[in-house]
Design an enzyme around this catalytic site. Sequence first.
Site, mmCIF file in Angstrom:
data_model
loop_
_atom_site.group_PDB
_atom_site.id
_atom_site.type_symbol
_atom_site.label_atom_id
_atom_site.label_comp_id
_atom_site.label_asym_id
_atom_site.label_seq_id
_atom_site.Cartn_x
_atom_site.Cartn_y
_atom_site.Cartn_z
ATOM 1 N N LYS A 1 0.816 -1.264 0.189
ATOM 2 C CA LYS A 1 -0.102 0.106 -0.119
ATOM 3 C C LYS A 1 0.919 1.386 0.075
ATOM 4 O O LYS A 1 0.517 2.169 -0.729
ATOM 5 C CB LYS A 1 -0.867 -0.200 1.290
ATOM 6 C CG LYS A 1 -2.096 -1.036 1.063
ATOM 7 C CD LYS A 1 -3.017 -1.165 2.225
ATOM 8 C CE LYS A 1 -4.082 -1.942 2.086
ATOM 9 N NZ LYS A 1 -4.904 -2.104 3.300
ATOM 10 N N LYS B 1 -5.729 -9.498 -10.026
ATOM 11 C CA LYS B 1 -7.129 -9.762 -9.146
ATOM 12 C C LYS B 1 -7.933 -8.654 -9.446
ATOM 13 O O LYS B 1 -7.740 -7.469 -9.773
ATOM 14 C CB LYS B 1 -6.818 -9.837 -7.984
ATOM 15 C CG LYS B 1 -6.130 -11.143 -7.416
ATOM 16 C CD LYS B 1 -6.175 -11.445 -5.765
ATOM 17 C CE LYS B 1 -7.603 -11.450 -5.428
ATOM 18 N NZ LYS B 1 -7.548 -11.791 -3.948
ATOM 19 N N LYS C 1 -11.752 -3.614 -6.222
ATOM 20 C CA LYS C 1 -12.305 -2.340 -6.205
ATOM 21 C C LYS C 1 -11.475 -1.040 -5.973
ATOM 22 O O LYS C 1 -11.983 0.002 -6.110
ATOM 23 C CB LYS C 1 -13.482 -2.437 -4.860
ATOM 24 C CG LYS C 1 -13.012 -2.424 -3.553
ATOM 25 C CD LYS C 1 -13.961 -2.755 -2.384
ATOM 26 C CE LYS C 1 -13.378 -3.077 -1.034
ATOM 27 N NZ LYS C 1 -14.479 -3.194 0.044
#
Length: 333
Positions: free
Chosen positions: A117, A198, A201
């Site tokens: 992240k 993958k 969202k």
Amino acid sequence: MTEQKKTVFSGVQPTGAMHYGGYLGAFRNWVALQEDDAYDVIYCIVDLHAMTVPYDPHEFSRRRLETAKMVLALGIDADKSLLYMQSQVPQHAELAWILGTLTPTGVLNRMTQYKDKVEKGIPSSLGLYSYPVLMAADILLFHADLVPVGDDQKQHLEMSRDLAARFNNRFAEVFPIPEPLIPETSARVMSLADPTSKMSKSDPNPKNRINLDDTPDVIRKKIKSAVTDSDPVVRYDIETKPGISNLLEIMSATTGRSIESLSDEFGTGGYGRFKEAVAEAIVAELAPVRMKLEDLDDAEVARILQKGALDARTSAERFQQQVRDAVGLGRIE
């Protein structure tokens, strides 16, 4: 004597529209677990976790409610499952602090999701860094026996298991060691725009995913534009045909048909015909969800969450008092 039920815990972040990959990989199994008499199931909207990345407070508040509505629309029954909002149960944060005092920084330094992240530009913060400790508290708070996990969560569950053992060895045998629960049926769902990644969202490209609240026409357009290859034969080959292989997996998980039978039926019919069939299968699968979502009333959903939070706090307090007593924070007589 009847065998004691196992407690299952799982959570979902209110950080954006829930997508079809999550439905096939997790949420459909949530409903199946709810209907299984072998389990007591606890489902939590983990809104405290969602605060570890930059967000707009007004949008955040809306997404919390929308996530709860979608979970209910997917078939979670508040009379059969404990459903609540994480922030409404303060014992989560209290246990996270206690577990944090047992967590070596070296362990947190090795957590790959934090590194990923930060590399993607998310600002580093104490909350983001200690995210796995709060996740461990989520799992251990209700003495969960089983946790449904995907590949990206295995490291966090291992840390939760380690913290449970550390606590038990240091203070008292309070926590069961949670085990991973691998769904009997789970789909490998990749991005429609980049089938080597993958479905997510967080991807800025909305064409990468089918959102559970997409209209039938939007679903058809997204499947039609899904990345494939120049070879028109519909067959499963991850290496050379990742796009078509992804659509085959989605179709198989949606319909219950084998990939082999789908390849036999659509193999030489061209990609257009196959994509149309995939889109219609998804539209049919999500039709009941869409209908229930439209019927849900915001005030009723808020009432369900308030009732769930009250039940969760009552149960959590009983467990958390055991933790306080063990660590020396019990009642002062």
